[in-house]
Design an enzyme around this catalytic site. Structure first.
Site, mmCIF file in Angstrom:
data_model
loop_
_atom_site.group_PDB
_atom_site.id
_atom_site.type_symbol
_atom_site.label_atom_id
_atom_site.label_comp_id
_atom_site.label_asym_id
_atom_site.label_seq_id
_atom_site.Cartn_x
_atom_site.Cartn_y
_atom_site.Cartn_z
ATOM 1 N N ASN A 203 6.152 7.449 -2.958
ATOM 2 C CA ASN A 203 6.930 8.345 -2.105
ATOM 3 C C ASN A 203 6.817 7.902 -0.652
ATOM 4 O OD1 ASN A 203 7.002 10.170 -4.502
ATOM 5 N ND2 ASN A 203 4.855 10.405 -3.967
ATOM 6 N N HIS B 141 0.428 -2.368 -3.594
ATOM 7 C CA HIS B 141 1.627 -2.216 -4.433
ATOM 8 C C HIS B 141 2.496 -1.078 -3.899
ATOM 9 C CE1 HIS B 141 3.648 -2.369 -8.494
ATOM 10 N NE2 HIS B 141 4.006 -1.154 -8.099
ATOM 11 N N GLU B 142 1.894 0.082 -3.702
ATOM 12 C CA GLU B 142 2.678 1.238 -3.261
ATOM 13 C C GLU B 142 3.193 1.049 -1.838
ATOM 14 O OE1 GLU B 142 3.448 3.151 -5.630
ATOM 15 O OE2 GLU B 142 1.958 2.282 -6.962
ATOM 16 N N GLU C 271 9.704 -2.841 -8.847
ATOM 17 C CA GLU C 271 8.359 -2.942 -9.414
ATOM 18 C C GLU C 271 7.844 -4.378 -9.495
ATOM 19 O OE1 GLU C 271 6.580 -0.549 -9.501
ATOM 20 O OE2 GLU C 271 7.887 1.196 -9.660
#
Length: 869
Positions: A293, A325-326, A348
């Site tokens: 988010n 990653h996020e 991804e």
């Protein structure tokens, strides 16, 4: 006009701005909401279609906008939002739910003309514990009291479970959120809070700034007893970590990793972070590992919070990788978003690729590129099945989108990108990525847009090369043979399948490494079918996948493959890939297990932990599925394979030794104590576990999981009770996870049954239930205890778990080795459709058959194994 695809929203009305108000109910189990959506009507229509699931939509109106005020968003100078003000009287319509398409239709008495309008919807919803939409997450505080955190998790199609919305990734809009909550709770969202005022009755209203244009799935809010770290300024971006009450001491490591990742990635992309702030939030019960988010990234606790003194190096590495990653998703996914879920890999796979780049810079000693090897191996395993799928494929239903969150999207996609980067060159690849992001910032993109950007920078036929890797399922096996003349090596590619042959054809970018008259030579090759490489001198050995970067397998004829000293002289990734290829040949029935075990014996004093991981997984499987008459021979062979490295490393770490030695030591303890049933290792593991429990001497974190595995392999009810008690009393997320995951490793049938009972008990969080079930299904009593339990409890699991987690639990059945049980499982699965991805179920069934076939071959006998030293 073409017919609208099922489940898709019409494009006659598009959202531009959401003003979302959420008010928590008095009892904490429900909420009321109002969403005003500024929309643009593109064509005359008498209906507005929204997504909504599990909500009570009370009323909805639409009004033609009288005025539209344009305002720039806080951080997107290139993008403006339009705030619409309703003009005439709102038009009330009739609400018609379309449950099977997860939609609600507002049917209007008269058509809307093209232009701006304001949609006003009032609704309410429950606060359940299903870990999707807007839900409750329970935890126990340091004082023993239960706390509740309310969190959102919207990917892929779960925003519609929290509020009526246009829940498709290309319908990006600005969001302005207001929360009305009890006093004393922390409120976080994707944008900073700009107002916080009491409203009476022990409640307060928190209003947040506008976001940049976002797809619904990356909007978030979290409410509860959270503690926040001090703000760290990263080039003008405020960064914090939030944790449930009492967990603040475990946030320091995450702060370090988060600030590094943000600074590294902004520099790599050459584009400023697109949000106004960045919070990383630990949620006690969370379905996925983490969720990207914008400005409010959410995590399961073990992937954000840690005590560095009590966490292993792989656990710390995993936290750094997950944060990176996020954070990379802030650009790949949030700033530039795939147009539809078929392009999920654009998000991804790039995040998987970039997490490794960023973490390599964070701690080079971890050798994170070698650590990607096991993920690549798992992707190769799945992609060699008949039931595999392309990285990018047609998505229609919500479960189709859910099915994309798998090893093919993440690990195959990431491996293919690394292969392309190594072929084009790192600088060229980086420039192409920056071009792609600049062209599609604040908008949406397709895979072809990425190839176009990389072609423009490289001048290479990127699309023609890469479409085969993304739009075609499977991958090639590259055969390497000696040619007719000295110095010739013939390379030929064909599709690798575990069962039969496949028609696939790829352009395979490779580095071919050969030893020519004693000197090592590298050649860059784009293999398209068959070619002959001519070397100037006799070829001693060849590694057709030099560096181990190619997403393919290799099949090298005897006498040309590296062995002995030549194998030990290969890079760790090359050794890992060669061993994985040998095991794949054994699983496919193309070679005997003996070839794999013999290659493993050639490793000698190997100290690379990921290589031992690739060796250990198959050997532990063979230990479980081989007939008892063969198990003793395999145990002796394991002792031969692991012995030289164990004699070098032993139990005790040496001052100044590389970090990898700690992890390799743990792998060897597991191999020797479990698969080799070494009495000395088992006794020492039991002694160390007793010391750990008594507090006399704690087992170092890097070794504790291995010690627990060995204790479980020879343990009984007393040891099971000890591990369960340790789980209940665990003080860190990592300890809690490692103790819980040790329970399915106990070998008694009644303990397997008890483990499954505990999996659905209140003491085990639903986020962890699938991994306990998976462990029992894949374990010693999967056939006689695990599968009957699954049949009796699958409905309860489906009620508690998200579709993805349900699939993770079922995946344990892939390692069932008992033929009658597998036939029973096939029949049950055929008559009991599960609310998870059908692709996942098909893969589990195919892998069950492969495991049974391997067990049958083992029952037929084993050839020569490495002799004891």
């Amino acid at each position: 006009m073409p017919e609208r695809p099922p489940y898709r929203l019409p494009r006659s009305v598009l959202p531009r701005r959401y003003r979302l108000d959420i008010e928590l109910g008095e009892r904490g189990d429900s909420y009321e909401g109002r969403v005003r959506i500024d929309v643009e009507v593109l064509e005359r229509t008498d209906r507005v279609v929204l997504n909504a699931v599990g909500l009570e939509v009370h009323a909805a109106t639409v009004a033609v906008a009288a005025t539209v005020a344009a305002t720039a968003t806080a951080t997107a100078t290139a993008t403006a939002t339009a705030t619409a003000t309703a003009g005439g009287a709102p038009i009330a319509g009739r609400l018609r739910p379309v449950a099977d398409e997860e939609q609600v239709v507002l049917e209007l008495p008269e058509p809307l003309a093209p232009g701006p309008a304001v949609l006003d919807v009032r609704f309410g919803g429950p606060l359940g514990e299903e870990m999707r939409g807007f839900y409750r997450s329970r935890f126990t505080g340091p004082d023993g009291a239960e706390g509740v955190i309310l969190a959102t998790d919207f990917e892929a199609t779960n925003a519609r479970r929290a509020f009526p919305c246009f829940d498709e990734p290309d319908m990006k809009a600005v969001f302005a959120l207001t929360l009305t909550v009890p006093e004393g709770l922390t409120c976080l969202s994707s944008a900073p809070a700009v107002a916080d005022e009491p409203v009476g009755g022990g409640r307060r209203r928190v209003r947040f700034a506008e976001t940049i244009p976002l797809p619904t799935y990356v909007v978030a809010w979290v409410v509860g007893p959270l503690e926040l770290t001090e703000v760290v300024d990263v080039d003008g971006v405020p960064v914090r970590v939030a944790a449930p009450a009492g967990q603040l001491p475990f946030t320091g490591y995450a702060v370090r990793a988060a600030t590094h990742a943000l600074r590294y990635l902004a520099d790599y992309f050459g584009i400023a972070y697109p949000g106004a702030k960045l919070d990383h939030v630990a949620v006690p019960n969370f379905a996925s590992g983490a969720m990207e988010n914008l400005g409010c990234v959410t995590y399961r606790e073990s992937l954000l919070l840690a005590d560095p003194e009590r966490a292993s190096q792989p656990e710390l590495r995993e936290i750094a990788l997950t944060i990176a990653h996020e954070t990379s998703h802030m650009w790949f996914g949030d700033l530039a978003t795939m147009r539809w879920w078929n392009g999920l890999w654009l998000n991804e796979a790039f995040a998987t690729f970039m997490e490794t780049k960023a973490t390599e810079a964070f701690n080079p000693e971890w050798d994170v590129w070698t650590a990607t090897g096991p993920g690549r191996a798992q992707a190769l395993l799945v992609d060699g099945l008949e039931s595999t799928r392309p990285v990018e494929y047609r998505v229609e239903r919500p479960e189709d989108a859910e099915g994309m969150f798998d090893v093919l999207t993440y690990d195959k996609g990431g491996a293919v990108l690394r292969m392309l980067e190594q072929y084009l060159g790192e600088d060229t690849f980086r420039r192409g990525i920056a071009r792609y992001l600049e062209q599609h910032a604040y908008g949406n993109a397709e895979t072809s847009d990425l190839w176009d950007a990389l072609e423009a920078e490289s001048g290479q036929p990127v699309r023609a090369t890469m479409d085969g890797w993304i739009l075609q399922s499977g991958y090639p096996v590259v055969a390497a043979r000696r040619g007719a003349r000295a110095g010739e090596v013939v390379l030929e590619s064909a599709q690798f399948c575990y069962r039969g042959d496949g028609p696939g054809r790829w352009r395979v970018p490779l580095v071919v490494r050969a030893s020519v008259a004693g000197r090592v030579e590298d050649r860059r090759v784009l293999l398209d079918g068959k070619r002959t490489e001519c070397f100037d001198g006799p070829v001693d050995w060849v590694v057709a996948n030099g560096g181990g970067w190619g997403f393919c397998r290799v099949d090298t004829e005897d006498g040309l493959a590296p062995s002995g000293e030549a194998l030990r002289g290969c890079t760790p990734l090359e050794r890992l890939a060669l061993l994985d290829d040998a095991w794949a040949a054994a699983m496919a029935g193309r070679a005997g297990v003996e070839r794999f075990v013999g290659m493993a014996a050639d490793l000698g004093e190997e100290t690379e932990p990921e290589v031992w991981g690739i060796v250990g997984g198959p050997l532990l499987l063979l230990d479980r599925i081989a007939p008892s008459v063969q198990r003793r021979r395999l145990a002796d062979a394991v002792a031969v394979v692991a012995g030289p490295a164990w004699r070098r490393l032993g139990w005790e770490p040496v001052a100044g030794e590389p970090l990898g030695h700690r992890q390799a030591r743990a792998r060897l303890v597991t191999l020797l104590g479990v698969a080799a049933a070494d009495a000395g290792v088992r006794a020492e593991a039991a002694r160390r576990w007793a010391d750990h429990r008594s507090g006399r001497r704690l087992v170092e974190a890097d070794l504790l999981s291995a010690v627990l595995h060995v204790v479980a392999a020879g343990g009984d009810h007393d040891e099971f009770d000890q591990v369960w008690k340790a789980y209940l009393e665990a003080g860190t997320p990592q300890d809690r996870e490692r103790f819980l995951m040790a329970l399915p490793r106990f070998r008694q049938a009644d303990l397997a049954g008890r483990c499954l009972q505990l999996a659905l008990s209140p003491e085990v969080r639903s986020q962890d239930t699938p991994f306990v079930v998976h462990g029992v299904l894949a374990g010693w009593h999967g056939h006689d205890v695990g599968w009957p339990w699954w049949e009796a409890n699958a409905d309860e699991c489906a009620r508690r778990l998200t579709p993805q987690l349900l699939g993770r639990a079922l995946e344990g059945a892939a390692l069932l080795a008992d033929g009658p049980t597998v036939q029973r499982a096939h029949r049950w699965l055929a008559s009991h459709p599960l609310p998870t991805s059908p692709d996942w179920v098909a893969r589990v069934e195919e892998r069950m058959d492969l495991t049974v076939a391997m067990a049958d071959r083992l029952a037929g006998g084993l050839g020569p194994l490495p002799p004891a030293a």
